[in-house]
Design an enzyme around this catalytic site. Sequence first.
Site, PDB file in Angstrom:
ATOM      1  N   SER A  24       0.840  -1.196   0.000  1.00 37.09           N
ATOM      2  CA  SER A  24       0.000   0.000   0.000  1.00 37.09           C
ATOM      3  C   SER A  24       0.876   1.246   0.000  1.00 37.09           C
ATOM      4  CB  SER A  24      -0.867  -0.014   1.257  1.00 37.09           C
ATOM      5  OG  SER A  24      -1.401   1.255   1.489  1.00 37.09           O
TER       6      SER A  24
ATOM      7  N   TYR B 268      -2.188  -1.559  10.827  1.00 36.14           N
ATOM      8  CA  TYR B 268      -2.419  -2.049   9.457  1.00 36.14           C
ATOM      9  C   TYR B 268      -1.244  -1.646   8.557  1.00 36.14           C
ATOM     10  CZ  TYR B 268      -3.917  -2.005   4.623  1.00 36.14           C
ATOM     11  OH  TYR B 268      -3.943  -2.182   3.260  1.00 36.14           O
TER      12      TYR B 268
ATOM     13  N   LYS C 165       1.953  -3.885   6.446  1.00 36.44           N
ATOM     14  CA  LYS C 165       2.379  -3.799   5.037  1.00 36.44           C
ATOM     15  C   LYS C 165       3.890  -3.568   4.957  1.00 36.44           C
ATOM     16  CE  LYS C 165      -1.569  -4.604   3.250  1.00 36.44           C
ATOM     17  NZ  LYS C 165      -1.791  -5.956   2.745  1.00 36.44           N
TER      18      LYS C 165
HETATM   19  P1  NAD Z   1     -11.006  -7.478   0.833  1.00 39.67           P
HETATM   20  O1  NAD Z   1     -11.254  -7.504   2.305  1.00 39.67           O
HETATM   21  O2  NAD Z   1     -12.161  -7.236  -0.066  1.00 39.67           O
HETATM   22  O3  NAD Z   1     -10.289  -8.828   0.374  1.00 39.67           O
HETATM   23  C1  NAD Z   1      -9.411  -9.540   1.220  1.00 39.67           C
HETATM   24  C2  NAD Z   1      -9.867 -10.990   1.212  1.00 39.67           C
HETATM   25  O4  NAD Z   1      -8.992 -11.756   2.034  1.00 39.67           O
HETATM   26  C3  NAD Z   1     -11.284 -11.185   1.780  1.00 39.67           C
HETATM   27  O5  NAD Z   1     -12.044 -11.944   0.856  1.00 39.67           O
HETATM   28  C4  NAD Z   1     -11.066 -11.948   3.095  1.00 39.67           C
HETATM   29  O6  NAD Z   1     -12.140 -12.809   3.356  1.00 39.67           O
HETATM   30  C5  NAD Z   1      -9.753 -12.672   2.825  1.00 39.67           C
HETATM   31  N1  NAD Z   1      -8.920 -12.991   3.991  1.00 39.67           N
HETATM   32  C6  NAD Z   1      -8.474 -12.163   4.970  1.00 39.67           C
HETATM   33  N2  NAD Z   1      -7.696 -12.840   5.824  1.00 39.67           N
HETATM   34  C7  NAD Z   1      -7.638 -14.128   5.377  1.00 39.67           C
HETATM   35  C8  NAD Z   1      -6.976 -15.289   5.827  1.00 39.67           C
HETATM   36  N3  NAD Z   1      -6.208 -15.294   6.924  1.00 39.67           N
HETATM   37  N4  NAD Z   1      -7.139 -16.435   5.121  1.00 39.67           N
HETATM   38  C9  NAD Z   1      -7.904 -16.461   4.009  1.00 39.67           C
HETATM   39  N5  NAD Z   1      -8.549 -15.381   3.530  1.00 39.67           N
HETATM   40  C10 NAD Z   1      -8.417 -14.224   4.215  1.00 39.67           C
HETATM   41  O7  NAD Z   1      -9.855  -6.389   0.580  1.00 39.67           O
HETATM   42  P2  NAD Z   1      -9.293  -5.788  -0.783  1.00 39.67           P
HETATM   43  O8  NAD Z   1      -9.664  -4.349  -0.829  1.00 39.67           O
HETATM   44  O9  NAD Z   1      -9.617  -6.659  -1.922  1.00 39.67           O
HETATM   45  O10 NAD Z   1      -7.736  -5.838  -0.467  1.00 39.67           O
HETATM   46  C11 NAD Z   1      -6.902  -6.903  -0.896  1.00 39.67           C
HETATM   47  C12 NAD Z   1      -5.493  -6.655  -0.392  1.00 39.67           C
HETATM   48  O11 NAD Z   1      -5.028  -5.391  -0.861  1.00 39.67           O
HETATM   49  C13 NAD Z   1      -5.386  -6.601   1.139  1.00 39.67           C
HETATM   50  O12 NAD Z   1      -4.180  -7.214   1.537  1.00 39.67           O
HETATM   51  C14 NAD Z   1      -5.329  -5.119   1.432  1.00 39.67           C
HETATM   52  O13 NAD Z   1      -4.660  -4.823   2.625  1.00 39.67           O
HETATM   53  C15 NAD Z   1      -4.567  -4.611   0.220  1.00 39.67           C
HETATM   54  N6  NAD Z   1      -4.802  -3.189  -0.066  1.00 39.67           N
HETATM   55  C16 NAD Z   1      -6.102  -2.753  -0.245  1.00 39.67           C
HETATM   56  C17 NAD Z   1      -6.336  -1.411  -0.489  1.00 39.67           C
HETATM   57  C18 NAD Z   1      -7.746  -0.901  -0.645  1.00 39.67           C
HETATM   58  O14 NAD Z   1      -7.962   0.300  -0.521  1.00 39.67           O
HETATM   59  N7  NAD Z   1      -8.746  -1.734  -0.944  1.00 39.67           N
HETATM   60  C19 NAD Z   1      -5.263  -0.517  -0.565  1.00 39.67           C
HETATM   61  C20 NAD Z   1      -3.962  -0.996  -0.402  1.00 39.67           C
HETATM   62  C21 NAD Z   1      -3.742  -2.349  -0.149  1.00 39.67           C
END
Ligand code: NAD
Length: 331
Positions: A124, A148, A152
């Site tokens: 991120s 959080y 990262k």
């Molecule tokens: P999201 O919550 O929609 O998707 C994450 C998925 O991971 C979910 O389906 C959840 O059920 C699953 N999950 C979490 N912990 C788990 C575990 N221990 N075992 C199995 N499944 C697990 O989030 P997203 O927005 O799609 O984000 C995806 C990744 O990108 C994350 O790592 C997040 O930190 C990162 N990210 C997101 C953003 C944003 O703004 N959306 C920005 C920067 C980074």
Amino acid sequence: MKIFVTGGAGYIGTHTCVELIQAGHEVIVADNLCNSKKEALDKVTEITGKGIGFYEIDVTDEKEVEKIFKENQIDGVIHFAGLKAVGESVAKPLMYYYNNLVSTMVLAEACIRHKVGRFVFSSSATVYGDNTVPFREDMNLLPTTNPYGETKAMSERILTDAASANEGFGVTLLRYFNPVGAHESGLIGENPNGIPNNLMPFVTQVAKGKREYLSVFGNDYDTVDGTGVRDYIHVVDLAKGHVKAIEKLKEGVNVYNLGTGKGTSVLELVQAFEEGNGIKVPYEICPRRPGDIASCYADASKALDELGWTAEKDIMDMVKDSWKFENGLTE
Ligand code: NAD
Ligand code: UDP
């Protein structure tokens, strides 16, 4: 290639599964559904016409992960699974450190054991902290303001060390800016539980009448109109960036910003939403949100030079696709 996508039922994961399949790759997904629903993967199948192997497991569980690696000839891993709510991470730091760090270590170890040489990680822009914009990949990382963000930065460090120590294990760290929007089909998108933390889902819910008004967190920043500036990127562009990243992954450690390189203020986004969708978004100016920075946008040139990837969709596409998805929701 056969790509193992963790967290593949989530917001960015589902869009990436679509793009991987459409680029000719085979996809298997592991997700514990803690922040998603299995139906989201059925929608991916509806869009692509292709089935996805699905494992409902927790990726911190070493034994379950090992089983998946034994059952499948995996060519690469894209690791999305993680907890991502900043406020919750302050309240429950151990849950965040455990989930986000152990999952990364378990998966990296499995890759090294099974000689899987491609690992793409969801990082991120938060790892840049309060650096001077635009953020470049070679900048020193600065402390983030919450657990959080620290997960990262720590995961980046863990993967960097693992790639340096293990020949044949290549890692790409993708630093996302602000993903918004939804698939043009309106079938998949972001549908957060409870009160949204992020700007775009809050805006769509206000427009829909689910919430009375948008609280604009501060109008006294040193920005174009005093409100916070972010680099919003369409989730489909972001997903395409992952396809390029896994296809072009080189040995060692690779780091790329996935952003548009363009900053948009809160009020500019609200105005674009109103113009693009012909609907009013009532708002009130409120105090700053603790931990927020004034401006965050990418220097997006490295991904273009080395991956041949650049964001194609603009802010109008983002506000229109977000609104289309909100209107398709049943609850
Ligand atoms: P999201 O919550 O929609 O998707 C994450 C998925 O991971 C979910 O389906 C959840 O059920 C699953 N999950 C979490 N912990 C788990 C575990 N221990 N075992 C199995 N499944 C697990 O989030 P997203 O927005 O799609 O984000 C995806 C990744 O990108 C994350 O790592 C997040 O930190 C990162 N990210 C997101 C953003 C944003 O703004 N959306 C920005 C920067 C980074
Ligand atoms: N923001 C806002 N009201 C909200 C949610 C967010 O004014 O209800 C602002 C926030 O202060 C920031 C921008 O919108 O300037 C983007 O916030 P978001 O939480 O979406 O992303 P992040 O701050 O994590 O980059």
